[in-house]
Design a protein around this motif. Sequence first.
Motif, short mmCIF file in Angstrom:
data_model
loop_
_atom_site.label_atom_id
_atom_site.label_comp_id
_atom_site.label_asym_id
_atom_site.label_seq_id
_atom_site.Cartn_x
_atom_site.Cartn_y
_atom_site.Cartn_z
N THR A 297 -2.32 0.82 -4.36
CA THR A 297 -1.70 -0.38 -3.81
C THR A 297 -1.09 -1.10 -5.01
N VAL A 298 0.11 -1.62 -4.83
CA VAL A 298 0.86 -2.14 -6.00
C VAL A 298 1.35 -3.55 -5.74
N VAL A 299 1.35 -4.35 -6.79
CA VAL A 299 2.01 -5.67 -6.80
C VAL A 299 2.95 -5.67 -8.01
N ALA B 85 0.86 -1.20 0.00
CA ALA B 85 0.00 0.00 0.00
C ALA B 85 0.89 1.23 0.00
N LEU B 86 0.62 2.15 -0.91
CA LEU B 86 1.42 3.39 -1.02
C LEU B 86 0.47 4.58 -0.95
N PRO B 87 0.02 4.93 0.26
CA PRO B 87 -0.97 6.01 0.37
C PRO B 87 -0.48 7.34 -0.24
N LEU C 106 1.21 -3.88 -11.15
CA LEU C 106 -0.26 -3.93 -11.10
C LEU C 106 -0.71 -2.93 -10.05
N LEU C 107 -1.61 -2.00 -10.45
CA LEU C 107 -2.00 -0.88 -9.57
C LEU C 107 -3.51 -0.90 -9.31
N GLU C 108 -3.85 -0.76 -8.04
CA GLU C 108 -5.27 -0.62 -7.65
C GLU C 108 -5.42 0.70 -6.90
N ILE D 62 9.18 9.79 -3.67
CA ILE D 62 9.83 8.48 -3.54
C ILE D 62 8.82 7.41 -4.00
N GLY D 63 9.23 6.60 -4.98
CA GLY D 63 8.32 5.60 -5.54
C GLY D 63 8.38 4.27 -4.82
N ALA D 64 7.81 3.25 -5.46
CA ALA D 64 7.67 1.92 -4.83
C ALA D 64 9.01 1.24 -4.58
N VAL E 201 5.85 18.52 -16.48
CA VAL E 201 6.16 17.60 -15.37
C VAL E 201 4.99 17.70 -14.39
N LEU E 202 4.41 16.56 -14.03
CA LEU E 202 3.19 16.59 -13.23
C LEU E 202 3.46 16.83 -11.75
N GLY E 203 2.44 17.28 -11.05
CA GLY E 203 2.56 17.53 -9.61
C GLY E 203 3.38 18.79 -9.37
N PRO F 6 -4.97 8.93 -8.05
CA PRO F 6 -4.76 9.49 -9.39
C PRO F 6 -5.16 8.51 -10.50
N ILE F 7 -5.46 7.26 -10.13
CA ILE F 7 -5.86 6.32 -11.19
C ILE F 7 -7.37 6.07 -11.19
N ALA F 8 -8.10 6.73 -10.28
CA ALA F 8 -9.56 6.50 -10.20
C ALA F 8 -10.25 6.92 -11.50
N PRO G 295 13.61 8.19 -6.30
CA PRO G 295 12.83 9.35 -6.73
C PRO G 295 12.15 9.10 -8.08
N VAL G 296 10.88 9.49 -8.17
CA VAL G 296 10.13 9.34 -9.43
C VAL G 296 9.42 10.65 -9.79
N LEU G 297 9.21 10.83 -11.10
CA LEU G 297 8.44 11.96 -11.63
C LEU G 297 7.56 11.44 -12.75
N HIS H 196 -1.40 1.66 -17.96
CA HIS H 196 -1.50 2.97 -17.32
C HIS H 196 -0.29 3.85 -17.59
N HIS H 197 0.93 3.30 -17.40
CA HIS H 197 2.12 4.11 -17.70
C HIS H 197 3.32 3.21 -17.98
N ILE H 198 4.31 3.85 -18.53
CA ILE H 198 5.60 3.17 -18.73
C ILE H 198 6.64 3.96 -17.95
N HIS I 266 3.24 14.53 -18.53
CA HIS I 266 1.85 14.50 -18.97
C HIS I 266 1.67 13.62 -20.22
N PRO I 267 0.63 12.76 -20.20
CA PRO I 267 0.42 11.85 -21.34
C PRO I 267 0.19 12.57 -22.67
N LYS I 268 -0.41 13.77 -22.57
CA LYS I 268 -0.70 14.49 -23.81
C LYS I 268 0.56 14.99 -24.50
N ASP I 269 1.67 15.03 -23.78
CA ASP I 269 2.92 15.49 -24.40
C ASP I 269 3.71 14.34 -25.03
C1 LIG Z 1 3.56 2.62 -7.35
C2 LIG Z 1 4.17 3.96 -7.09
C3 LIG Z 1 4.69 4.65 -8.36
C4 LIG Z 1 5.91 3.87 -8.83
O1 LIG Z 1 6.89 3.90 -8.04
O2 LIG Z 1 5.92 3.25 -9.91
C5 LIG Z 1 3.61 4.78 -9.38
O3 LIG Z 1 3.64 4.32 -10.51
S1 LIG Z 1 2.25 5.68 -8.80
C6 LIG Z 1 1.06 5.61 -10.21
C7 LIG Z 1 -0.10 6.51 -9.97
N1 LIG Z 1 0.27 7.90 -9.99
C8 LIG Z 1 0.18 8.65 -11.10
O4 LIG Z 1 -0.27 8.20 -12.14
C9 LIG Z 1 0.67 10.07 -10.98
C10 LIG Z 1 0.65 10.78 -12.31
N2 LIG Z 1 -0.69 10.80 -12.86
C11 LIG Z 1 -1.47 11.94 -12.79
O5 LIG Z 1 -1.09 12.98 -12.30
C12 LIG Z 1 -2.86 11.80 -13.40
O6 LIG Z 1 -3.19 10.44 -13.52
C13 LIG Z 1 -2.98 12.46 -14.82
C14 LIG Z 1 -2.02 11.82 -15.79
C15 LIG Z 1 -2.71 13.96 -14.70
C16 LIG Z 1 -4.38 12.23 -15.32
O7 LIG Z 1 -5.25 12.62 -14.29
P1 LIG Z 1 -6.83 12.52 -14.54
O8 LIG Z 1 -7.54 12.78 -13.25
O9 LIG Z 1 -7.16 11.23 -15.24
O10 LIG Z 1 -7.01 13.76 -15.45
P2 LIG Z 1 -7.82 13.90 -16.73
O11 LIG Z 1 -9.01 13.01 -16.70
O12 LIG Z 1 -8.00 15.35 -16.92
O13 LIG Z 1 -6.81 13.35 -17.86
C17 LIG Z 1 -6.23 14.27 -18.74
C18 LIG Z 1 -6.17 13.57 -20.08
O14 LIG Z 1 -5.14 12.56 -19.97
C19 LIG Z 1 -5.72 11.29 -20.25
N3 LIG Z 1 -5.08 10.34 -19.34
C20 LIG Z 1 -5.25 10.25 -18.01
N4 LIG Z 1 -4.48 9.24 -17.51
C21 LIG Z 1 -3.86 8.70 -18.58
C22 LIG Z 1 -2.93 7.61 -18.74
N5 LIG Z 1 -2.54 6.89 -17.68
N6 LIG Z 1 -2.47 7.31 -19.98
C23 LIG Z 1 -2.88 8.03 -21.06
N7 LIG Z 1 -3.76 9.10 -20.99
C24 LIG Z 1 -4.23 9.40 -19.75
C25 LIG Z 1 -7.20 11.42 -19.98
O15 LIG Z 1 -7.90 10.45 -20.73
C26 LIG Z 1 -7.44 12.83 -20.47
O16 LIG Z 1 -7.48 12.80 -21.88
P3 LIG Z 1 -8.69 13.52 -22.64
O17 LIG Z 1 -9.96 12.91 -22.07
O18 LIG Z 1 -8.44 13.20 -24.08
O19 LIG Z 1 -8.53 14.99 -22.28
#
Ligand SMILES: CC[C@@H](C(=O)O)C(=O)SCCNC(=O)CCNC(=O)[C@H](O)C(C)(C)COP(=O)(O)OP(=O)(O)OC[C@H]1O[C@@H](n2cnc3c(N)ncnc32)[C@H](O)[C@@H]1OP(=O)(O)O
Length: 134
Positions: A42-44, A35-37, A55-57, A109-111, A101-103, A64-66, A115-117, A78-80, A120-123
């Motif tokens: 929560t991650v496996v 669990a990573l509040p 695997l993320l729940e 500090i990640g799992a 850069v998000l946040g 942020p994944i809701a 350090p992790v950052l 979800h991400h790479i 944005h997916p749109k970029d």
């Molecule tokens: C386990 C710990 C750690 C590790 O050590 O590995 C982790 O991996 S933690 C993982 C969880 N944490 C995060 O993901 C943090 C970064 N993510 C965020 O800040 C947000 O998820 C987000 C990327 C900003 C998206 O937030 P959301 O609430 O979904 O915002 P929007 O609904 O406005 O989304 C904007 C836009 O982006 C699309 N989107 C969202 N998530 C993804 C994704 N994972 N991959 C691709 N695209 C994504 C979303 O569909 C929106 O698009 P449009 O609808 O076209 O505008």
Amino acid sequence: MLGRVNHIAIAVPDLTAATASYRDTLGAKVSQAQALPEHGVTVVFVELENTKVELLEPLGENSPIAAFLEKAPSGGMHHICYDVADILAARDQLSASGARVLGSGEPKIGAHGKPVLFLHPKDFFGTLIELEQV
Ligand SMILES: CC[C@@H](C(=O)O)C(=O)SCCNC(=O)CCNC(=O)[C@H](O)C(C)(C)COP(=O)(O)OP(=O)(O)OC[C@H]1O[C@@H](n2cnc3c(N)ncnc32)[C@H](O)[C@@H]1OP(=O)(O)O
Ligand SMILES: [Co+2]
């Protein structure tokens, strides 16, 4: 800037079921759930020869994944995460090139205790990118 693929993350609605599927159906080695509040998940980890699957729940109210799982209720990629040698230098270089850069922009500090950052997916062609300093 980029090193190895550190992990590929899959958001899942039911971590226990997803873990059992990777362990029992796919015969993979899986970690205990972590669990990573501070990350709202929560991650496996699924251990593979050349990388990991994460695997993320959702965990807690503001995960942020809701929103991601609302759009994809059965789960999805979800991400790479890529290794980087110097996450602050990478951040500054990426910000200077206009990438978001998000946040706060400060690494968390990640799992893996590193350090992790996130970028944005749109970029990056609709793909959420995580960087982890190794
Ligand atoms: C386990 C710990 C750690 C590790 O050590 O590995 C982790 O991996 S933690 C993982 C969880 N944490 C995060 O993901 C943090 C970064 N993510 C965020 O800040 C947000 O998820 C987000 C990327 C900003 C998206 O937030 P959301 O609430 O979904 O915002 P929007 O609904 O406005 O989304 C904007 C836009 O982006 C699309 N989107 C969202 N998530 C993804 C994704 N994972 N991959 C691709 N695209 C994504 C979303 O569909 C929106 O698009 P449009 O609808 O076209 O505008
Ligand atoms: Co990750």
